[in-house]
Scaffold this active site. Structure first.
Site, PDB file in Angstrom:
ATOM      1  N   GLU A   1       6.622   6.484  14.556  1.00 40.68           N
ATOM      2  CA  GLU A   1       7.052   6.966  13.239  1.00 40.68           C
ATOM      3  C   GLU A   1       6.778   8.458  13.115  1.00 40.68           C
ATOM      4  O   GLU A   1       6.030   9.023  13.915  1.00 40.68           O
ATOM      5  CB  GLU A   1       6.312   6.202  12.130  1.00 40.68           C
TER       6      GLU A   1
ATOM      7  N   HIS B   1       7.903   9.646  -1.839  1.00 35.37           N
ATOM      8  CA  HIS B   1       8.907   9.258  -0.854  1.00 35.37           C
ATOM      9  C   HIS B   1      10.226   9.859  -1.318  1.00 35.37           C
ATOM     10  O   HIS B   1      10.594   9.721  -2.486  1.00 35.37           O
ATOM     11  CB  HIS B   1       9.012   7.728  -0.770  1.00 35.37           C
TER      12      HIS B   1
ATOM     13  N   GLY C   1      -4.362  -7.607  -2.433  1.00 35.65           N
ATOM     14  CA  GLY C   1      -3.523  -6.992  -1.405  1.00 35.65           C
ATOM     15  C   GLY C   1      -4.237  -7.158  -0.069  1.00 35.65           C
ATOM     16  O   GLY C   1      -5.189  -7.946   0.053  1.00 35.65           O
TER      17      GLY C   1
ATOM     18  N   ARG D   1      -1.118  11.548   3.924  1.00 36.92           N
ATOM     19  CA  ARG D   1      -1.349  10.347   4.739  1.00 36.92           C
ATOM     20  C   ARG D   1      -0.360  10.291   5.896  1.00 36.92           C
ATOM     21  O   ARG D   1       0.849  10.445   5.704  1.00 36.92           O
ATOM     22  CB  ARG D   1      -1.160   9.121   3.846  1.00 36.92           C
TER      23      ARG D   1
ATOM     24  N   SER E   1      -2.300   3.695   6.167  1.00 34.58           N
ATOM     25  CA  SER E   1      -2.950   3.117   4.982  1.00 34.58           C
ATOM     26  C   SER E   1      -3.285   1.645   5.183  1.00 34.58           C
ATOM     27  O   SER E   1      -4.363   1.193   4.787  1.00 34.58           O
ATOM     28  CB  SER E   1      -2.098   3.302   3.730  1.00 34.58           C
TER      29      SER E   1
ATOM     30  N   HIS F   1       4.648   7.364  -4.184  1.00 34.50           N
ATOM     31  CA  HIS F   1       4.592   6.342  -3.138  1.00 34.50           C
ATOM     32  C   HIS F   1       3.157   5.976  -2.780  1.00 34.50           C
ATOM     33  O   HIS F   1       2.817   4.801  -2.691  1.00 34.50           O
ATOM     34  CB  HIS F   1       5.323   6.894  -1.915  1.00 34.50           C
TER      35      HIS F   1
ATOM     36  N   ALA G   1       5.082  -3.291   1.973  1.00 37.37           N
ATOM     37  CA  ALA G   1       5.024  -2.384   3.124  1.00 37.37           C
ATOM     38  C   ALA G   1       6.053  -2.809   4.159  1.00 37.37           C
ATOM     39  O   ALA G   1       6.159  -3.985   4.501  1.00 37.37           O
ATOM     40  CB  ALA G   1       3.626  -2.380   3.718  1.00 37.37           C
TER      41      ALA G   1
ATOM     42  N   ARG H   1      10.020  15.070   5.378  1.00 40.90           N
ATOM     43  CA  ARG H   1       9.847  14.331   4.125  1.00 40.90           C
ATOM     44  C   ARG H   1       9.541  15.240   2.926  1.00 40.90           C
ATOM     45  O   ARG H   1      10.192  15.154   1.891  1.00 40.90           O
ATOM     46  CB  ARG H   1       8.710  13.323   4.326  1.00 40.90           C
TER      47      ARG H   1
HETATM   48  C1  LIG Z   1       7.345   0.163  -0.539  1.00 44.53           C
HETATM   49  C2  LIG Z   1       6.090   0.502   0.216  1.00 44.53           C
HETATM   50  C3  LIG Z   1       6.103   0.573   1.604  1.00 44.53           C
HETATM   51  C4  LIG Z   1       4.930   0.881   2.310  1.00 44.53           C
HETATM   52  N1  LIG Z   1       4.945   0.861   3.674  1.00 44.53           N
HETATM   53  C5  LIG Z   1       3.774   1.036   4.356  1.00 44.53           C
HETATM   54  C6  LIG Z   1       3.725   0.885   5.781  1.00 44.53           C
HETATM   55  O1  LIG Z   1       4.721   0.573   6.429  1.00 44.53           O
HETATM   56  N2  LIG Z   1       2.521   1.080   6.398  1.00 44.53           N
HETATM   57  C7  LIG Z   1       1.377   1.414   5.721  1.00 44.53           C
HETATM   58  O2  LIG Z   1       0.317   1.580   6.336  1.00 44.53           O
HETATM   59  N3  LIG Z   1       1.412   1.541   4.376  1.00 44.53           N
HETATM   60  C8  LIG Z   1       2.558   1.345   3.682  1.00 44.53           C
HETATM   61  N4  LIG Z   1       2.565   1.458   2.321  1.00 44.53           N
HETATM   62  C9  LIG Z   1       1.291   1.695   1.625  1.00 44.53           C
HETATM   63  C10 LIG Z   1       0.459   0.417   1.682  1.00 44.53           C
HETATM   64  O3  LIG Z   1       1.290  -0.693   1.463  1.00 44.53           O
HETATM   65  C11 LIG Z   1      -0.649   0.402   0.648  1.00 44.53           C
HETATM   66  O4  LIG Z   1      -1.347   1.603   0.637  1.00 44.53           O
HETATM   67  C12 LIG Z   1      -1.644  -0.727   0.940  1.00 44.53           C
HETATM   68  O5  LIG Z   1      -0.939  -1.928   1.073  1.00 44.53           O
HETATM   69  C13 LIG Z   1      -2.665  -0.836  -0.166  1.00 44.53           C
HETATM   70  O6  LIG Z   1      -3.344  -2.053  -0.042  1.00 44.53           O
HETATM   71  P1  LIG Z   1      -4.450  -2.436  -1.112  1.00 44.53           P
HETATM   72  O7  LIG Z   1      -4.924  -3.800  -0.747  1.00 44.53           O
HETATM   73  O8  LIG Z   1      -5.416  -1.348  -1.227  1.00 44.53           O
HETATM   74  O9  LIG Z   1      -3.663  -2.457  -2.518  1.00 44.53           O
HETATM   75  P2  LIG Z   1      -2.443  -3.346  -2.983  1.00 44.53           P
HETATM   76  O10 LIG Z   1      -1.780  -3.994  -1.847  1.00 44.53           O
HETATM   77  O11 LIG Z   1      -1.607  -2.524  -3.875  1.00 44.53           O
HETATM   78  O12 LIG Z   1      -3.138  -4.507  -3.832  1.00 44.53           O
HETATM   79  C14 LIG Z   1      -3.711  -4.245  -5.083  1.00 44.53           C
HETATM   80  C15 LIG Z   1      -4.087  -5.572  -5.726  1.00 44.53           C
HETATM   81  O13 LIG Z   1      -4.885  -5.327  -6.883  1.00 44.53           O
HETATM   82  C16 LIG Z   1      -4.421  -6.116  -7.960  1.00 44.53           C
HETATM   83  N5  LIG Z   1      -4.842  -5.462  -9.206  1.00 44.53           N
HETATM   84  C17 LIG Z   1      -4.465  -4.258  -9.708  1.00 44.53           C
HETATM   85  N6  LIG Z   1      -5.109  -4.020 -10.868  1.00 44.53           N
HETATM   86  C18 LIG Z   1      -5.919  -5.094 -11.097  1.00 44.53           C
HETATM   87  C19 LIG Z   1      -6.821  -5.452 -12.137  1.00 44.53           C
HETATM   88  N7  LIG Z   1      -7.037  -4.667 -13.203  1.00 44.53           N
HETATM   89  N8  LIG Z   1      -7.467  -6.636 -12.054  1.00 44.53           N
HETATM   90  C20 LIG Z   1      -7.256  -7.478 -11.004  1.00 44.53           C
HETATM   91  N9  LIG Z   1      -6.400  -7.187  -9.992  1.00 44.53           N
HETATM   92  C21 LIG Z   1      -5.753  -6.011 -10.043  1.00 44.53           C
HETATM   93  C22 LIG Z   1      -2.926  -6.193  -7.731  1.00 44.53           C
HETATM   94  O14 LIG Z   1      -2.363  -7.264  -8.438  1.00 44.53           O
HETATM   95  C23 LIG Z   1      -2.905  -6.396  -6.213  1.00 44.53           C
HETATM   96  O15 LIG Z   1      -3.151  -7.746  -5.921  1.00 44.53           O
HETATM   97  C24 LIG Z   1       3.729   1.156   1.601  1.00 44.53           C
HETATM   98  C25 LIG Z   1       3.718   1.090   0.213  1.00 44.53           C
HETATM   99  C26 LIG Z   1       4.875   0.760  -0.486  1.00 44.53           C
HETATM  100  C27 LIG Z   1       4.822   0.676  -1.978  1.00 44.53           C
END
Ligand SMILES: Cc1cc2nc3c(=O)[nH]c(=O)nc-3n(C[C@H](O)[C@H](O)[C@H](O)COP(=O)(O)OP(=O)(O)OC[C@H]3O[C@@H](n4cnc5c(N)ncnc54)[C@H](O)[C@@H]3O)c2cc1C
Length: 509
Positions: free
Chosen positions: A121, A236, A18, A378, A383, A343, A53, A282
């Site tokens: 927001e 959410h 991510g 949050r 995030s 969420h 996101a 919310r």
């Molecule tokens: C619908 C939605 C809308 C959102 N909108 C916003 C927004 O507008 N602004 C904002 O700030 N935040 C938003 N958020 C929250 C934000 O998107 C997330 O908190 C943030 O993207 C998390 O990033 P990350 O890299 O930590 O995790 P993620 O982006 O979830 O990435 C996790 C990664 O880990 C991998 N993974 C998981 N388990 C394993 C494993 N065992 N082995 C190997 N790989 C694994 C997954 O495949 C993925 O690639 C939103 C979330 C959602 C669901």
């Protein structure tokens, strides 16, 4: 299972593709050009919360109309007394430079002739959310992936599932064990970063994709680390429930635009719960919908868009309207079935503001981490900000990369997953249990009942040899569920997103 074992080693190992994992890998490639970097993702390029996101990233970019102090104050207000103010300050103040870094990597945030088009927001006192239409996450991930392709020192591998942390006898993290469809693979590493995201799949309804099974959180628990603030899960209020498919998020801006919440008797029921009706905040709306769903057997709740100007609606919310049509729904003639959905996980693996954890050699960034930024709730769009800033800080904290001598004899592979007969039905049972007893409204009786059920399912797991990838996901979810329940039981007052009907509300509410 006739397991096969493969081994390799690298300097920097990242679980998660991510925003946190990808940007960490890019910073590392720039800072340590000789390091061999491996990035693993359990799914494909679209399988992350980051990809979905919509809103954008919060950062102070317009000092004429905004200030760090205001962003800090808004974050502290949302966190309801549980944020770490020093951490909030450091992350907020590094926001603008990480936005410039994203732009340098090739991201075009939406702009007007006067500069960046900053959105405002809920909870923010100024216009400070950088975005790319209503698909900000997808655009950021695409830019990072494109950049990674140009780095020969980064090897990005999809469909690779980390299942436990490797550690040396002295307790230092030494890489990851992976579970593959044919066996195990060991990747030894000098530095390991967990960026595995959240655990929305713990709940019957969630905005998170299928990969969000809390694997990183469970890996940490199995390695003896503790988790923090696990009770604080942001729900959410309006996620479209999609039987047989992924639930998807219906922006809260729709209610601001005039959409009304109704039950199956077409009642505008929110006025029973708050004088602002569908326009309440919310958390109040989530609790109202949750109470309404529980008020009668088979009660259903909908978002009604039928009375709105459909042309303007399609122009303002193109992705949402397109998705509804793709699901065969016509918002001009029918109401959209919704539920409050898990969420965002405010808690996680505790880390300092460099991403370092209690285990030497192990770093965390993004939603899996608990830095102290979010506290009990949050602030919207904080995030992605945290993921980007912490990925950069974690990369800087590695210092010189001195390859470790990780002889096989020195390593301890940790727990092996259990085999859960009929894993699918147990997963659905757990998700429903969490929704009903550990959801938007909780109480001691329900939490204790949930704990007993979770322990019962955990005890049922038998035999290590037959376990599958689905067993592993279920075991991880059960461990994370237990941690959420225990932390909820420990809380003596309601703060932020945590609401127990048998507890008093924090005085500041
Ligand atoms: C619908 C939605 C809308 C959102 N909108 C916003 C927004 O507008 N602004 C904002 O700030 N935040 C938003 N958020 C929250 C934000 O998107 C997330 O908190 C943030 O993207 C998390 O990033 P990350 O890299 O930590 O995790 P993620 O982006 O979830 O990435 C996790 C990664 O880990 C991998 N993974 C998981 N388990 C394993 C494993 N065992 N082995 C190997 N790989 C694994 C997954 O495949 C993925 O690639 C939103 C979330 C959602 C669901």
């Amino acid at each position: 299972m006739g397991a096969s074992f493969k081994e390799e080693s690298c300097d920097i190992l990242v679980a998660g593709a991510g925003v946190a994992g990808l940007s960490f890998a890019l910073h590392c490639a720039d800072l340590y050009p000789k390091a061999k970097i491996v990035v693993l993702s359990k799914g494909g390029s679209e399988d992350s919360n980051s990809y979905y996101a919509q809103g954008g990233v919060a950062a102070v970019m317009d000092l004429d109309h905004d200030s760090f102090e205001d962003h800090i104050e808004d974050t502290l207000n949302a966190g309801d007394g549980l944020c770490d103010e020093a951490v909030v300050r450091e992350i907020v103040e590094e926001g603008p430079s990480q936005m410039r870094q994203l732009m340098y990597w090739g991201l075009d945030f939406d702009a007007t002739s006067r500069g960046l088009d900053l959105a405002r927001e809920g909870g923010h006192s100024a216009h400070r959310v950088l975005h790319v239409k209503d698909h900000s996450g997808k655009s950021i991930v695409s830019v990072l992936l494109h950049r990674i392709e140009q780095h020969p020192t980064i090897s990005l591998r999809y469909h690779q599932q980390a299942d436990s942390l490797l550690k040396t006898k002295s307790g230092r993290c030494a890489g990851l064990r992976l579970r593959t469809s044919t066996g195990y693979q060991f990747i030894r590493a000098t530095w390991t970063l967990l960026a595995t995201g959240g655990a929305g799949q713990l709940y019957r309804y969630t905005s998170n994709p299928e990969v969000a099974t809390g694997d990183g959180l469970a890996l940490a628990l199995k390695a003896g680390l503790s988790l923090e603030k696990m009770a604080y899960i942001q729900f959410h209020p309006t996620v479209m429930i999609n039987s047989g498919g992924r639930d998807f998020l219906l922006s809260e801006a729709l209610r601001g635009f005039g959409a009304i919440l109704r039950n199956d008797a077409e009642e505008d029921f929110m006025f029973k719960y708050h004088p602002s009706g569908s326009l309440a905040t919310r958390d109040i709306v989530s609790r109202g919908i949750y109470s309404e769903l529980a008020s009668e057997p088979n009660r259903k709740v909908y978002l009604d868009l039928r009375h709105l100007d459909q042309e303007v609606l399609a122009h303002r919310f193109p992705t949402i309207i397109q998705q509804l049509k793709e699901k065969g729904l016509s918002p001009e003639v029918e109401m959209i079935p919704i539920a409050p959905a898990a969420h965002y996980f405010c808690g996680g693996i505790p880390s300092d503001v460099q991403g370092r954890t209690a285990m030497e050699g192990l770093l965390v960034a993004g939603e899996v981490a608990c830095t102290g930024l979010h506290g009990a709730n949050r602030l919207a769009s904080n995030s992605l900000l945290e993921a980007l800033v912490m990925a950069h800080r974690a990369a800087l904290s590695l210092g010189e990369i001195v390859p470790m001598d990780l002889n096989e004899e020195e390593l301890e592979g940790l727990d092996t997953p259990k085999h859960f007969p009929m894993v699918d039905s147990k997963l659905r049972y757990l998700q429903q249990l969490m929704f009903e007893k550990v959801g938007v409204i909780r109480d001691e009786e329900g939490l204790k009942a949930a704990l007993a059920e979770i322990d019962f399912i955990l005890k049922q797991g038998v035999g290590r040899e037959e376990s599958t990838l689905a067993d592993l996901a279920l075991e991880n979810l059960l461990l994370v569920a237990k941690s959420v329940v225990q932390d909820s039981l420990d809380q003596e007052e309601n703060r932020g997103v945590l609401y127990r009907s048998d507890q008093v509300l924090n005085q500041s509410h």
